[in-house]
Design a protein around this motif. Structure first.
Motif, PDB file in Angstrom:
ATOM      1  N   ASP A  55     -16.041   8.070 -11.692  1.00  0.00           N
ATOM      2  CA  ASP A  55     -16.809   6.998 -11.071  1.00  0.00           C
ATOM      3  C   ASP A  55     -16.160   5.666 -11.420  1.00  0.00           C
ATOM      4  N   GLU A  56     -16.720   4.582 -10.895  1.00  0.00           N
ATOM      5  CA  GLU A  56     -16.139   3.261 -11.130  1.00  0.00           C
ATOM      6  C   GLU A  56     -16.207   2.858 -12.594  1.00  0.00           C
ATOM      7  N   ALA A  57     -17.245   3.303 -13.288  1.00  0.00           N
ATOM      8  CA  ALA A  57     -17.346   2.988 -14.717  1.00  0.00           C
ATOM      9  C   ALA A  57     -16.198   3.636 -15.482  1.00  0.00           C
ATOM     10  N   GLY A  58     -15.879   4.873 -15.124  1.00  0.00           N
ATOM     11  CA  GLY A  58     -14.761   5.554 -15.769  1.00  0.00           C
ATOM     12  C   GLY A  58     -13.445   4.864 -15.490  1.00  0.00           C
ATOM     13  N   GLY A  87     -13.173   1.710 -14.829  1.00  0.00           N
ATOM     14  CA  GLY A  87     -13.242   0.449 -15.555  1.00  0.00           C
ATOM     15  C   GLY A  87     -12.839   0.586 -17.009  1.00  0.00           C
ATOM     16  N   ALA A  88     -13.106   1.744 -17.613  1.00  0.00           N
ATOM     17  CA  ALA A  88     -12.718   1.962 -19.000  1.00  0.00           C
ATOM     18  C   ALA A  88     -11.195   1.956 -19.146  1.00  0.00           C
ATOM     19  N   GLN A 139     -10.154  -1.690 -18.988  1.00  0.00           N
ATOM     20  CA  GLN A 139     -10.464  -2.402 -20.225  1.00  0.00           C
ATOM     21  C   GLN A 139      -9.424  -2.113 -21.304  1.00  0.00           C
TER      22      GLN A 139
END
Length: 284
Positions: free
Chosen positions: A252-255, A257-258, A261
């Motif tokens: 997903d987008e959160a993954g 994003g990690a 980061q």
């Protein structure tokens, strides 16, 4: 003309939805160069609008199965339609050693299929045109045509003994494909002022405690830590960093994003893409 870089596969040996096996296509006009051929490469090339008959050459980074398992599919698929396109054999460039040995034997299991097809359509068996080269710690030119050159340099993917990264130069700029490797000086040197760097990415720093004492601890040791990769891209002055061969594959987008980061933590402030299959970057 414009140079485009397309990720034909961003996955790893463990299957992940929507991610084919390792592969990158660099296109400059009618020159189309494929780097590695993991699972699903033929389908991804087709989805990218590239016919097998249009490939100019194929380059292999190393012999791990997730980078070469689609290679027989490319060669046989091109051969099967040769009576339509009459393109002939595909030039295959790869490190001497295990990768070259694989290429020499990869069509053996298809002997019966080849014989049957030659009985009713094909006039001759598929012809391999491999060009094996010795790995070297300094970049060396291994291919050149129509204003496009490809150089190779040995990288650090031990215990794999023969693994390389590639640098493609076109009149528009420079593209580097890391293959599988730890963050290393050789790729940093190759990537100096590159317009696009396609580099494998593993979240080693973030997941170090989670994988301690497991087989993944060993696997992570010969892949590129995302934080260290951010430092490499910053020092090398890379214009656009594209992450591929994502470990672990984000869902997903959160993954995604990690991963971003991590790279930013390493110091890279340039254009960054967390790779998805068929994502494309343009130079020129």
């Amino acid at each position: 003309m414009t140079t485009t870089v397309t990720l034909t596969g961003t996955g790893v040996p463990i299957p992940s939805p929507g991610r084919a096996g390792a592969g990158v296509l660099v296109r400059y006009g009618e020159t189309m160069l494929q780097f590695d051929a993991g699972r699903g490469t033929v389908l991804r090339l087709t989805e990218a609008g590239v016919g097998l008959h249009e490939l100019t050459a194929l380059f292999v980074t190393h012999a791990h199965s997730d980078h070469v398992i689609g290679l027989p599919d490319v060669v046989l698929g091109r051969w099967i339609q040769d009576h339509v396109w009459q393109t002939g054999p595909l030039d295959l460039h790869l490190p001497a050693g295990a990768a070259a040995e694989f290429a020499a034997r990869m069509l053996d299991p298809y002997a019966a299929d080849i014989a049957l097809r030659m009985e009713h359509v094909q006039e001759a068996p598929p012809e391999l045109r491999p060009h094996a080269f010795a790995c070297a710690s300094e970049p060396r030119e291994i291919w050149s045509r129509d204003g496009v050159t490809v150089e190779a340099v040995a990288v650090h993917h031990e215990p794999v003994p023969d693994a390389v990264a590639y640098r493609v130069r076109t009149p528009d700029g420079t593209v580097v494909i890391s293959g599988d490797t730890r963050v290393c000086d050789e790729v940093e040197m190759l990537s100096r002022n590159a317009d696009v760097l396609v580099h494998e990415a593993c979240r080693t720093t973030a997941l170090r405690a989670a994988v301690a004492g497991t087989p993944f601890e060993k696997i992570f040791a010969y892949h590129a830590d995302t934080v260290a990769l951010g430092g490499l891209a910053m020092r090398a002055g890379v214009g656009h960093l594209m992450l591929t061969h994502l470990i672990p594959a984000p869902d997903d987008e959160a993954g995604e994003g990690a991963f971003e980061q991590d790279v930013r933590l390493g110091g890279y402030a340039g254009t960054l893409s967390v790779g998805r299959d068929l994502m494309t970057a343009t130079i020129g």
